[in-house]
Write a protein that holds these residues in place. Structure first.
Motif, PDB file in Angstrom:
ATOM      1  N   GLY A 550       4.717  39.154  -3.692  1.00 25.88           N
ATOM      2  CA  GLY A 550       3.513  39.415  -2.908  1.00 25.88           C
ATOM      3  C   GLY A 550       2.605  40.772  -3.162  1.00 25.88           C
ATOM      4  O   GLY A 550       3.350  41.732  -3.968  1.00 25.88           O
ATOM      5  N   GLY A 593       2.430  35.516  -1.948  1.00 31.09           N
ATOM      6  CA  GLY A 593       1.871  35.720  -0.696  1.00 31.09           C
ATOM      7  C   GLY A 593       0.864  37.157  -0.941  1.00 31.09           C
ATOM      8  O   GLY A 593       1.299  38.066  -1.525  1.00 31.09           O
ATOM      9  N   TRP A 595      -0.892  39.838   1.578  1.00 27.53           N
ATOM     10  CA  TRP A 595      -0.710  40.284   2.991  1.00 27.53           C
ATOM     11  C   TRP A 595      -1.856  41.064   3.691  1.00 27.53           C
ATOM     12  O   TRP A 595      -2.539  41.662   3.070  1.00 27.53           O
ATOM     13  CB  TRP A 595       0.479  41.110   2.974  1.00 27.53           C
ATOM     14  CG  TRP A 595       1.699  40.520   2.319  1.00 27.53           C
ATOM     15  CD1 TRP A 595       2.255  40.934   1.354  1.00 27.53           C
ATOM     16  CD2 TRP A 595       2.456  39.379   2.657  1.00 27.53           C
ATOM     17  NE1 TRP A 595       3.506  40.283   0.671  1.00 27.53           N
ATOM     18  CE2 TRP A 595       3.341  39.111   1.664  1.00 27.53           C
ATOM     19  CE3 TRP A 595       2.223  38.442   3.705  1.00 27.53           C
ATOM     20  CZ2 TRP A 595       4.408  38.127   1.707  1.00 27.53           C
ATOM     21  CZ3 TRP A 595       3.107  37.283   3.636  1.00 27.53           C
ATOM     22  CH2 TRP A 595       4.097  36.985   2.522  1.00 27.53           C
ATOM     23  N   SER A 605       2.944  41.387   6.556  1.00 30.59           N
ATOM     24  CA  SER A 605       4.081  40.631   5.967  1.00 30.59           C
ATOM     25  C   SER A 605       5.185  40.932   6.909  1.00 30.59           C
ATOM     26  O   SER A 605       5.923  40.048   6.913  1.00 30.59           O
ATOM     27  CB  SER A 605       4.759  41.667   4.951  1.00 30.59           C
ATOM     28  OG  SER A 605       4.743  42.885   5.236  1.00 30.59           O
TER      29      SER A 605
END
Length: 748
Positions: A550, A593, A595, A605
């Motif tokens: 992420g 991901g 965020w 997150s």
């Protein structure tokens, strides 16, 4: 507006000319989940020249011409003056809808009568005929209406679904138990038909995220007891007859799916219907495809899924009526497209598209008891992508349909759908192209690029069969983020339009590459008005072993945030696209991901991790974070450098002689903390923020001692000039290496 797989949306439009409707001037505009237009499909080009708009033929004369096409007229609607556009040019016409009987069968025709000379320009019939197998589905559960003492064979949950006799009224009775299991019972026929229609509704929803038979939550009733060895779609209901020996009703799954497939076809795309045998053949093939999809979705022992239509009813003592794997086995139907298709009888003209669908889904030599399938041209061996993927591509393509639908249009539309769903460099895209070539449909799109396979793609600066992420591509992403910020107040803060535009940019790239992408709204704990998290899953790999990576996508309000943290977001995006481009066999599942609201306290997150159930958290075996990976005076830092989660990152940097260090400055300051606090092993790389580079670090890494790693940290000068290409390139390759080794490797 209709919705398809992958979040795609399809909006049909009609055209007018000087206030008159243009029949054949329909169009479909395709948008992605964010509303961005990705494609436009038009039936015909813009109206040209001057068209005489004063009719010389009266409405009474137009009605008489239209009625003459039927042997029995039950209903005729008032003629509508239109401009008829099509292959014969643009002409003023009366459009007349007449219904009744033609050739001893029900007929609902739209007839276009030339408003100047009274000739028939064109016509199409909404009634579509098909036949199929008529055995029963055994003991099944169907949804009906009513209460004790009064039940109706009408589905209370699926709008429009009901079954009854030829008078159109659904069957009723005092007990909610229907049929006696005999082939001559019409009520039993309704059990089979209604159950199959309900299953088809569920299939469209579960496999394709399609809402009902018309895409808008609507269904249509069924009638049994037709005194004919046939079945048909009327344009508003499905009617089913019997076999030639009158011992069973023609209400098996592939027959029901075929007829309701005509309904899906009719309401797809612009919703305007067309004429001609090629259009009709594509309509018949669509019915066959949906009937076959239904058999595979239901997958019951009494009617095992296959690719033949009507194989068990044996209407005329000759077995199935169509064979998708090899259409030529039935009545010599054509396997391949040719110039004869536009004048071929519509059921036979279904052959090329049926054959294409089989090759796309199963390939030429599928094994497992499925028949081999020949090709007309191109390679002699093709590999299928599976029927559900093939169906998803077909339906998303069908939602582009206009009234001038031809094989070349389907070719283009299926390639566009494959690119949207799986990426233009995907195996699925290449399979669509190869299957059309195999049935001789000429390409309307360029030859697809080869789908690379990873066999010995070695990163020149690191060990293992791992490709490199492109620095040039990452810098192009950074330039896009810079442009987005410049167009939206100079920043990409989580609550502003620059952040949403950044989400859209990343999402579009991922969807085109074949990722399943979800926008997750932060409904608690985030700054008011913050945009969504963006979650992307690559298909394949063990879903119980997830490798996740992420980066935060937002910036501070002071500047565009190109290093903090477009550098991490752009790197992660290109790593994800590299994985899609090479498409290796996955051992573990990979998830990415991006965020929101990190700059306000890791809020996006935190929300994501807190939203996971404990079982889902336990599936994430490691999380890798990438925050500020291109600092201009930066270094090579690794989060939790001594842990197993950091091993691949540490090895990559160590093998380059970089002697990476623990990311002390960034400890608990970025999104990996949200995962680590939930018990998930974490690591990641960073290049440093506002802390100053030591003389020892400058000696081994270069740069200027006693100066900040990033002198533009949280400032307006954090632009594309605030990036070290060398540090960014190494961080990207280390990221690719770590994710690749963790997810593609079968090791721990």
């Amino acid at each position: 507006m209709l919705s398809g797989a992958g979040g795609m949306q399809y909006v049909g439009y009609a055209r007018t000319y000087k206030g008159l409707p243009v029949a054949g001037g329909d169009a479909v505009v395709v948008t992605d989940a964010t509303g961005q237009v990705t494609d436009t499909v038009v039936a015909t080009g813009p109206t040209t020249g001057d068209i005489a708009l004063t009719p010389k033929v009266s409405t009474r004369s137009a009605l008489r011409v239209a009625k003459a096409r039927l042997s029995q007229v039950d209903k005729a609607e008032q003629p509508r003056l239109v401009v008829r556009a099509g292959e014969k040019g643009e002409r003023l016409a009366w459009e007349v809808a007449v219904s009744g009987v033609a050739d001893r069968r029900p007929s609902v025709q739209h007839v276009f009568v030339d408003a100047l000379d009274g000739s028939v320009i064109d016509a199409y019939d909404l009634v579509r005929y098909g036949t199929g197998n008529g055995y029963y589905n055994g003991q099944v559960t169907i949804s009906t209406s009513g209460a004790a003492g009064s039940y109706t064979m009408k589905d209370p949950t699926r709008s429009g679904l009901a079954c009854g006799g030829q008078n159109g009224a659904p069957y009723t009775k005092g007990v909610d138990s229907w049929g006696d299991g005999t082939g001559t019972s019409l009520e039993t026929g309704c059990v089979d038909a209604l159950w199959a229609a309900q299953k088809m509704w569920d299939m469209l929803r579960d496999w394709f995220r399609y809402n009902g038979f018309n895409g808008r939550g609507g269904g249509f009733p069924t009638r049994v007891g037709l005194n004919d060895v046939n079945a048909y779609w009327s344009g508003s209901y499905a009617s089913f007859g019997r076999d030639r020996t009158n011992t069973r009703q023609a209400t098996a799954m592939d027959v029901v799916g075929h007829e309701y497939g005509h309904a899906v076809f009719q309401f797809a795309g612009s919703g305007a219907m067309g004429s001609g045998n090629e259009f009709g053949g594509l309509n018949e093939s669509a019915g066959d495809i949906f009937g076959t999809l239904l058999e595979h979705y239901a997958n019951i022992p009494g009617d095992p899924p296959d690719y033949t239509i009507g194989e068990e009813v044996d209407l005329l003592g000759t077995g199935p009526i169509r064979n998708m794997a090899n259409p030529s086995l039935i009545n010599g139907d054509p396997n391949c497209y040719s110039s004869a298709i536009p004048v071929t009888e519509v059921h036979a003209a279904a052959g090329p598209q049926n054959h294409w669908f089989y090759l796309l889904a199963e390939g030429t030599h599928p094994g497992g008891g499925k028949p081999n399938s020949p090709v007309c041209s191109g390679p002699s061996r093709l590999t299928g992508i599976g029927i559900q993927k093939a169906g998803k591509i077909f339906l998303n393509a069908l939602l582009r349909r206009t009234s001038t639908w031809r094989h070349a249009d389907v070719h283009r539309a299926t390639l566009s759908a494959a690119a949207e769903l799986y990426g233009s460099r995907s195996t699925e895209y290449a399979a669509v192209w190869a299957a059309w070539r195999a049935v001789n449909v000429p390409s309307a799109m360029p030859t697809p690029p080869p789908v690379p396979t990873v066999t010995s793609v070695v990163a020149p600066t690191g060990p293992g069969d791992v490709p490199e992420a492109s620095l040039a591509n990452i810098k192009a992403h950074l330039q896009q983020f810079q442009s987005i910020a410049s167009s939206n107040g100079g920043n990409r803060r989580s609550t502003g339009p620059g952040y949403l535009a950044s989400v859209t940019y990343v999402e579009n790239k991922l969807r085109a590459a074949g990722y399943t992408v979800t926008r997750q709204s932060c409904t608690s704990g985030c700054t008011r008005g913050a945009g969504p998290n963006l979650i992307a899953d690559w298909p394949g790999g063990d879903a119980n072993q997830v490798v996740m990576a992420g980066a935060h996508l937002d910036s501070v309000s002071a500047g565009p945030g190109i290093n903090d943290n477009a550098s991490g977001s752009a790197t992660l995006l290109e790593v994800a696209l590299t994985l899609a481009r090479y498409n290796p066999t996955m051992a573990k599942h990979v998830r990415f991901g991006w965020w929101t609201d990190e700059e306000q306290g890791l809020l996006g997150s935190k929300f994501y991790v807190n939203s996971l159930r404990s079982t889902e958290r336990s599936k994430i075996k490691r999380y890798l974070n990438f925050d500020m990976v291109g600092s201009r005076n930066g270094g090579y830092f690794i989060n939790n450098i001594g842990t197993a989660a950091a091993a691949d990152l540490r090895k990559y940097y160590t093998d380059l002689g970089l002697a990476p260090e623990e990311n002390v400055e960034g400890a608990n300051r970025s999104d990996d903390a949200s995962f680590r606090n939930a018990g998930i092993p974490t690591s990641g790389v960073a290049a440093g923020a506002s802390a100053r580079k030591t003389p020892a670090q400058a000696a081994k890494w270069g740069g200027t001692a006693s100066r900040p790693y990033d002198s533009c940290y949280h400032a307006a000068c954090d632009t594309t000039t605030n990036i070290s290409d060398t540090i960014l390139d190494r961080a990207a390759d280390a990221t690719t290496y770590a994710i690749w080794r963790a997810a593609v490797s079968t090791g721990p």
